[in-house]
Design a protein around this motif. Structure first.
Motif, PDB file in Angstrom:
ATOM      1  N   GLU A 143      44.863  38.525  44.605  1.00  0.00           N
ATOM      2  CA  GLU A 143      43.418  37.818  45.065  1.00  0.00           C
ATOM      3  C   GLU A 143      43.011  37.170  44.144  1.00  0.00           C
ATOM      4  OE1 GLU A 143      41.245  41.152  47.047  1.00  0.00           O
ATOM      5  OE2 GLU A 143      42.782  41.705  48.529  1.00  0.00           O
ATOM      6  N   ARG A 144      42.075  36.069  44.549  1.00  0.00           N
ATOM      7  CA  ARG A 144      41.303  35.267  43.685  1.00  0.00           C
ATOM      8  C   ARG A 144      40.047  36.211  43.668  1.00  0.00           C
ATOM      9  NH1 ARG A 144      41.305  29.476  46.669  1.00  0.00           N
ATOM     10  NH2 ARG A 144      43.519  28.818  46.509  1.00  0.00           N
ATOM     11  N   LEU A 145      39.716  35.969  42.088  1.00  0.00           N
ATOM     12  CA  LEU A 145      38.354  36.476  41.859  1.00  0.00           C
ATOM     13  C   LEU A 145      37.160  35.876  42.341  1.00  0.00           C
ATOM     14  CD1 LEU A 145      39.244  37.355  37.999  1.00  0.00           C
ATOM     15  CD2 LEU A 145      39.213  38.701  39.744  1.00  0.00           C
ATOM     16  N   ASP A 146      37.432  34.833  42.731  1.00  0.00           N
ATOM     17  CA  ASP A 146      36.519  34.050  43.551  1.00  0.00           C
ATOM     18  C   ASP A 146      37.107  33.057  44.618  1.00  0.00           C
ATOM     19  OD1 ASP A 146      34.568  32.322  44.537  1.00  0.00           O
ATOM     20  OD2 ASP A 146      33.787  31.575  42.665  1.00  0.00           O
ATOM     21  N   PRO A 147      36.954  33.705  45.727  1.00  0.00           N
ATOM     22  CA  PRO A 147      37.655  32.919  46.995  1.00  0.00           C
ATOM     23  C   PRO A 147      37.285  31.465  47.172  1.00  0.00           C
ATOM     24  CG  PRO A 147      36.538  35.014  47.684  1.00  0.00           C
ATOM     25  CD  PRO A 147      36.000  34.664  46.323  1.00  0.00           C
ATOM     26  N   GLU A 148      36.415  31.005  46.435  1.00  0.00           N
ATOM     27  CA  GLU A 148      35.900  29.442  46.431  1.00  0.00           C
ATOM     28  C   GLU A 148      36.696  28.687  45.362  1.00  0.00           C
ATOM     29  OE1 GLU A 148      34.666  28.295  49.266  1.00  0.00           O
ATOM     30  OE2 GLU A 148      34.526  30.477  49.970  1.00  0.00           O
ATOM     31  N   ASP A 149      37.037  29.441  44.304  1.00  0.00           N
ATOM     32  CA  ASP A 149      37.804  28.659  42.952  1.00  0.00           C
ATOM     33  C   ASP A 149      38.891  29.167  42.708  1.00  0.00           C
ATOM     34  OD1 ASP A 149      38.112  27.699  40.745  1.00  0.00           O
ATOM     35  OD2 ASP A 149      36.248  28.229  39.749  1.00  0.00           O
ATOM     36  N   PRO A 150      39.893  28.392  42.976  1.00  0.00           N
ATOM     37  CA  PRO A 150      41.399  28.893  42.693  1.00  0.00           C
ATOM     38  C   PRO A 150      41.402  28.983  41.312  1.00  0.00           C
ATOM     39  CG  PRO A 150      41.402  26.668  43.286  1.00  0.00           C
ATOM     40  CD  PRO A 150      39.943  27.307  43.749  1.00  0.00           C
ATOM     41  N   PHE A 151      40.751  28.650  40.386  1.00  0.00           N
ATOM     42  CA  PHE A 151      40.938  28.668  38.906  1.00  0.00           C
ATOM     43  C   PHE A 151      40.125  29.602  38.241  1.00  0.00           C
ATOM     44  CE2 PHE A 151      41.551  24.048  40.324  1.00  0.00           C
ATOM     45  CZ  PHE A 151      42.734  23.908  40.176  1.00  0.00           C
ATOM     46  N   ALA A 152      39.558  30.450  39.008  1.00  0.00           N
ATOM     47  CA  ALA A 152      38.685  31.581  38.395  1.00  0.00           C
ATOM     48  C   ALA A 152      39.445  32.815  37.861  1.00  0.00           C
ATOM     49  CB  ALA A 152      37.742  31.748  39.151  1.00  0.00           C
ATOM     50  N   GLY A 153      40.681  32.847  38.167  1.00  0.00           N
ATOM     51  CA  GLY A 153      41.524  34.084  37.997  1.00  0.00           C
ATOM     52  C   GLY A 153      41.774  34.920  39.050  1.00  0.00           C
ATOM     53  N   MET A 154      42.502  35.914  38.854  1.00  0.00           N
ATOM     54  CA  MET A 154      43.242  36.696  39.776  1.00  0.00           C
ATOM     55  C   MET A 154      42.851  38.087  39.614  1.00  0.00           C
ATOM     56  SD  MET A 154      44.370  34.086  41.866  1.00  0.00           S
ATOM     57  CE  MET A 154      45.597  34.948  42.920  1.00  0.00           C
ATOM     58  N   GLU A 155      43.140  38.908  40.507  1.00  0.00           N
ATOM     59  CA  GLU A 155      43.236  40.278  40.482  1.00  0.00           C
ATOM     60  C   GLU A 155      44.550  40.788  41.247  1.00  0.00           C
ATOM     61  OE1 GLU A 155      40.088  43.390  41.250  1.00  0.00           O
ATOM     62  OE2 GLU A 155      41.002  43.714  43.110  1.00  0.00           O
ATOM     63  N   ALA A 156      45.114  41.436  40.454  1.00  0.00           N
ATOM     64  CA  ALA A 156      46.592  41.891  40.651  1.00  0.00           C
ATOM     65  C   ALA A 156      46.468  43.407  41.186  1.00  0.00           C
ATOM     66  CB  ALA A 156      47.702  41.579  39.753  1.00  0.00           C
ATOM     67  N   LYS A 157      47.219  43.621  42.376  1.00  0.00           N
ATOM     68  CA  LYS A 157      47.266  45.033  42.689  1.00  0.00           C
ATOM     69  C   LYS A 157      48.731  45.443  42.256  1.00  0.00           C
ATOM     70  CE  LYS A 157      47.055  48.077  46.843  1.00  0.00           C
ATOM     71  NZ  LYS A 157      47.023  48.034  48.464  1.00  0.00           N
ATOM     72  N   ILE A 158      48.771  46.502  41.502  1.00  0.00           N
ATOM     73  CA  ILE A 158      50.096  47.029  40.961  1.00  0.00           C
ATOM     74  C   ILE A 158      50.316  48.443  41.396  1.00  0.00           C
ATOM     75  CG2 ILE A 158      51.236  47.250  38.795  1.00  0.00           C
ATOM     76  CD1 ILE A 158      50.559  44.380  39.315  1.00  0.00           C
ATOM     77  N   GLN A 159      51.391  48.557  41.823  1.00  0.00           N
ATOM     78  CA  GLN A 159      51.759  49.861  42.339  1.00  0.00           C
ATOM     79  C   GLN A 159      52.687  50.382  41.246  1.00  0.00           C
ATOM     80  OE1 GLN A 159      51.698  52.031  45.273  1.00  0.00           O
ATOM     81  NE2 GLN A 159      52.515  53.310  43.582  1.00  0.00           N
ATOM     82  N   ARG A 160      52.177  51.673  40.590  1.00  0.00           N
ATOM     83  CA  ARG A 160      52.982  52.225  39.383  1.00  0.00           C
ATOM     84  C   ARG A 160      53.613  53.198  39.844  1.00  0.00           C
ATOM     85  NH1 ARG A 160      51.099  49.753  34.473  1.00  0.00           N
ATOM     86  NH2 ARG A 160      52.257  51.425  33.728  1.00  0.00           N
ATOM     87  N   MET A 161      54.735  53.684  39.253  1.00  0.00           N
ATOM     88  CA  MET A 161      55.600  54.771  39.717  1.00  0.00           C
ATOM     89  C   MET A 161      55.094  55.867  39.141  1.00  0.00           C
ATOM     90  SD  MET A 161      57.925  53.239  41.541  1.00  0.00           S
ATOM     91  CE  MET A 161      58.995  51.684  41.966  1.00  0.00           C
ATOM     92  N   ASP A 162      54.215  55.918  38.216  1.00  0.00           N
ATOM     93  CA  ASP A 162      53.786  56.901  37.206  1.00  0.00           C
ATOM     94  C   ASP A 162      52.313  57.516  37.675  1.00  0.00           C
ATOM     95  OD1 ASP A 162      52.719  54.928  36.157  1.00  0.00           O
ATOM     96  OD2 ASP A 162      53.074  55.365  33.845  1.00  0.00           O
ATOM     97  N   ARG A 163      51.647  56.571  38.087  1.00  0.00           N
ATOM     98  CA  ARG A 163      50.233  56.896  38.437  1.00  0.00           C
ATOM     99  C   ARG A 163      49.455  56.004  39.395  1.00  0.00           C
ATOM    100  NH1 ARG A 163      50.249  54.734  33.146  1.00  0.00           N
ATOM    101  NH2 ARG A 163      48.714  52.641  32.949  1.00  0.00           N
ATOM    102  N   GLY A 164      50.377  55.490  40.523  1.00  0.00           N
ATOM    103  CA  GLY A 164      49.678  55.310  41.630  1.00  0.00           C
ATOM    104  C   GLY A 164      49.402  53.489  41.546  1.00  0.00           C
ATOM    105  N   ILE A 165      48.079  53.500  42.136  1.00  0.00           N
ATOM    106  CA  ILE A 165      47.635  51.866  42.117  1.00  0.00           C
ATOM    107  C   ILE A 165      47.030  51.518  41.073  1.00  0.00           C
ATOM    108  CG2 ILE A 165      46.276  50.065  43.406  1.00  0.00           C
ATOM    109  CD1 ILE A 165      48.958  50.858  44.813  1.00  0.00           C
TER     110      ILE A 165
END
Length: 568
Positions: A143-165
């Protein structure tokens, strides 16, 4: 956890999130580590791969990996193939491989090495830099950190086998996660191309009857069979089109060997046998905002000419230094955007070229098989006897002919001779290599410019002694990222001085198209390509070139309203 996991900007957890720890992702991590960028590298696999998969390393890739000190280890672990044996119906042609055209490189061989071993060597290098790979961590969403700005960085949702999200905020996300790329899918980048109809069978095994240290090709009306020499648990890689309704077994491999070699080959002791389907596809774009694609996530194609893994590694090394500078606030928009502009044409060309070659090698339909069954036997002996053609072919296979001449981030000074009159590499070309002497030691020119940052090479007479000081004073934003050296022709008995490179043989001057009587200036990019070139003793245009690439360096980017690495 990676050592480089803390970004100085509180708006981000990390500068770069690398998704995928194959050769492309590992090479990108190595370059980011060299620049001191903060990054994390994740992979959904719980453990490193063990299959050989991609097995050929081209000379340009060995050159490109030299700054990390792994090329020598790769060469020592690999198996060079110096001949191609083309088994035609009436005769076997034995042709030297890479024996001409690569004189301007320290690496003049096609190297065969299991991808698992290549990954192991790159991983060990990263561990020496205190960088670990986070395994069992799978990207679920972006997901974009700023929905209006594609260059503002991203937030990644990671599923980890050892400790969840886990959620990771990154300035940049790079998808090096293969043909089924989750990054590409979540970023909404189109994937264009198609699949080949055949199923292929490959195996790593032992073969009796094949001369060692050579690549063997058996083209017939039924298709082809290839044998590649390996180093490691198995001696040979075998690949062919799998007959319909046949299982992937040693018996099927022997049937294929009998068909193509007329009983001359005996296969045994397989380490592994697998089947696969091939496609020829390329992403519509390699960048969308803060998201980038590299390697198989950006382009997939047939393995002919051994271009795939090599193209992916060089994607990574074109991108890494740009993101590292962007994370420091040192990269202009133009510099960041140049990745897609430079590498997507290369990816498209590789996909297109390998597709044409592959169809010629595999077609069993009417006229389409004539080039393989009729033209190749007639033309190959004459073509391979022509040194000029072989030299061009080998340089293309070795990826020495890849260039960025049309890129907006390469330039020539107005005092540079017109291209038709000038000799040596043009801006956008790979820097050729040669033996030189520095501080009484024999060195390679490419090694002396293989530093994190830009290398300025001054050549010829007349340069004021304080030129390096002038350059550094004019470019304070590049402190620690500017390597300035002077190349001089002459005897090794000349007095040594810091930053002085002596070209005793004259080969460096010759290959660079320089004159010992005419001053010139070259700027070498961190990926080993000439970025700028000019004649004369003036440095103003060279300074302006580097300022243009790093013009936003004094402004700290603000998250949410500016592109990473750009002014607010």
């Amino acid at each position: 956890m990676a050592a480089h996991d803390n970004s100085e900007d509180p708006n981000y957890d990390v500068d770069v999130l690398i998704v995928g720890a194959g050769p492309t992702g590992l090479a990108l991590a190595a370059q980011l580590a060299a620049f001191g960028a903060s990054f994390r590298i994740i992979d959904r696999r719980q453990s490193p791969g063990t299959e050989s998969r991609a097995i050929a390393i081209q000379p340009r890739t060995l050159e490109a990996l030299r700054p990390f000190g792994v090329s020598g280890e790769l060469v020592a672990a690999g198996h060079p193939a110096r001949e191609l044996h083309l088994h035609l119906p009436e005769e076997t042609l034995e042709m030297d491989l890479f024996d001409t055209g690569l004189e301007d490189s320290a690496f003049q061989q096609l190297l065969f090495l299991s991808q698992a071993e290549t990954e192991r060597i790159l991983t060990r290098h990263l561990l020496s830099r205190r960088v670990s790979i986070e395994r069992g961590a799978e990207l679920q969403d972006l997901e974009r950190l700023d929905p209006e700005d594609p260059f503002a960085g991203m937030e990644a949702k990671i599923q980890r086998m050892d400790r969840g999200i886990e959620r990771i905020r990154a300035r940049y996300v790079v998808g090096a996660d293969g043909a089924e790329s989750t990054v590409r899918s979540k970023a909404g980048m189109d994937w264009r191309g198609g699949a080949y109809p055949d199923t292929f069978i490959l195996a790593d095994l032992e073969i009796d009857g094949a001369e060692p240290d050579a690549v063997h090709s058996y083209p017939t009306e039924d298709g082809f069979l290839f044998l590649f020499p390996l180093a490691g648990a198995a001696t040979w890689r075998m690949i062919a089109i799998k007959p319909p309704h046949k299982p992937a077994t040693l018996e099927t491999l022997q049937e294929l060997a009998d068909t193509f070699s007329h009983g001359a080959l005996k296969v045994r002791d397989p380490q592994w046998i697998s089947t696969f389907r091939l496609s020829h596809q390329v992403a519509e774009y390699f960048q969308q905002g803060s998201v980038f694609l590299a390697g198989d996530a950006a382009h997939v194609h047939s393995p002919v000419a051994a271009q795939g893994m090599n193209t992916g590694i060089q994607d990574a090394l074109n991108l890494g230094w740009k993101l590292a500078l962007g994370a420091r606030g040192l990269a202009s928009d133009e510099l960041i955007d140049s990745y897609d502009a430079e590498r997507r044409p290369v990816g498209r060309d590789v996909v297109s070229t390998t597709d044409r070659i592959f169809k010629l090698a595999t077609s069993r339909n009417g006229l389409k098989k004539l080039p393989r069954t009729k033209l190749l036997p007639a033309v190959a002996p004459k073509a391979m006897a022509w040194d000029g053609l072989r030299s061009r072919l080998f340089r293309t296979m070795a990826q020495f002919n890849v260039n960025y001449r049309g890129s907006s981030i390469v330039d020539a000074g107005s005092s540079r001779l017109p291209h038709l009159l000038a000799r040596g590499p043009r801006p956008g070309d790979r820097l050729p290599d040669a033996d030189v002497i520095q501080q009484k030691r024999e060195r390679r020119l490419q090694d002396l410019v293989a530093t994190p940052g830009f290398s300025v090479l001054l050549s010829g007479p007349g340069w004021p002694q304080d030129t390096p000081h002038q350059l550094r004073a004019a470019l304070p934003q590049l402190a620690g990222l500017l390597n300035i050296q002077q190349l001089t022709a002459g005897s090794s008995l000349l007095a040594d001085a810091p930053g002085l490179i002596k070209d005793v043989s004259g080969l460096a001057f010759h290959r660079l198209g320089l004159s010992s009587r005419r001053p010139e200036l070259l700027i070498i990019r961190p990926d080993g390509y000439v970025g700028y070139r000019s004649g004369g003793l003036h440095i103003t245009a060279a300074v302006e070139y580097l300022q243009r690439l790093t013009r936003n360096s004094e402004v700290e980017p603000a998250a949410g309203n500016a592109r990473p690495g750009s002014a607010a």
